[in-house]
Design an enzyme around this catalytic site. Structure first.
Site: not given
Ligand code: GAR
Length: 192
Positions: A12-13, A91, A107
């Site tokens: 989660g950076s 998704i 990405h």
């Protein structure tokens, strides 16, 4: 104030970079929720730390069950923008349809190179080095039904130097991701 919902699968950076950007007053927005694709990831710790509501998907959740639960949470959190920040699940098309042009992804390569199924995280950087590329970078793009194929919004290049390893390249690219992603979010939210 605009609502952002972040989807994450890892440390989660990038999620943190968005939190910091908001805390520093660069955009009038809040993160109304985090979707985590699995338990025990760094992104969830960050959600706790900043009091951001979060929902953890079951690891085997897919199909109609997955789209129903995502749409339910999204209806609750009312995103103006959904940001995939290192999210490794596909998704569902129902969600893409419902939030057409409101979902972006970061990405770690210069798409269309090194994108698609199997290209995530360190695998991308290994492939870049093996291919002998002289530059790599990161891409923010809209999400459509095809993996990593939605319209490109912005890219940032990073040179691949002699002696670079997948890990050193990942570090350099990640540093750029942390600048590129919040800036693209700000541009989109300020233009809507
Ligand atoms: C980032 O490098 C992101 O670009 C990549 O996962 C990492 C997540 O890091 N995403 C993909 O590979 C998607 N195909 P983070 O959890 O520290 O933000």
């Amino acid at each position: 104030m605009k609502n952002i919902v972040v989807f994450a699968s890892g440390s989660g950076s990038n999620f943190q970079a968005i939190i910091d950007f908001i805390e520093n007053g660069h955009i009038d927005a809040q993160i109304s929720g985090l979707i985590a694709s699995r338990p025990n990831i760094g992104a969830i710790d960050r959600a706790y730390k900043y009091n951001i509501p979060h929902f953890v998907l079951a690891t085997d959740q897919s199909g109609a069950g997955l789209s129903d639960i995502l749409i339910k949470k999204l209806n609750e959190w009312k995103p103006d923008l959904i940001v995939l920040a290192g999210f490794l699940k596909k998704i569902p098309s129902e969600v893409i349809e419902e939030y057409r042009n409101k979902i972006i992804n970061i990405h770690p390569s210069l798409l269309p190179k090194f994108g698609g199924k199997g290209f995530y995280g360190i695998n991308v950087h290994k492939a870049v080095i093996e291919a002998g590329e002289q530059e790599s970078g990161c891409t923010v793009h809209y999400v459509n039904e095809q993996y990593d194929k939605g319209d490109i919004i912005k890219q940032k290049k990073v040179p691949v130097l002699e002696g670079d390893t997948p890990e050193s390249l990942a570090q350099k690219v990640l540093k750029e991701e942390h600048k590129l992603l919040p800036n693209v979010i700000a541009e989109i939210l300020n233009n809507n």
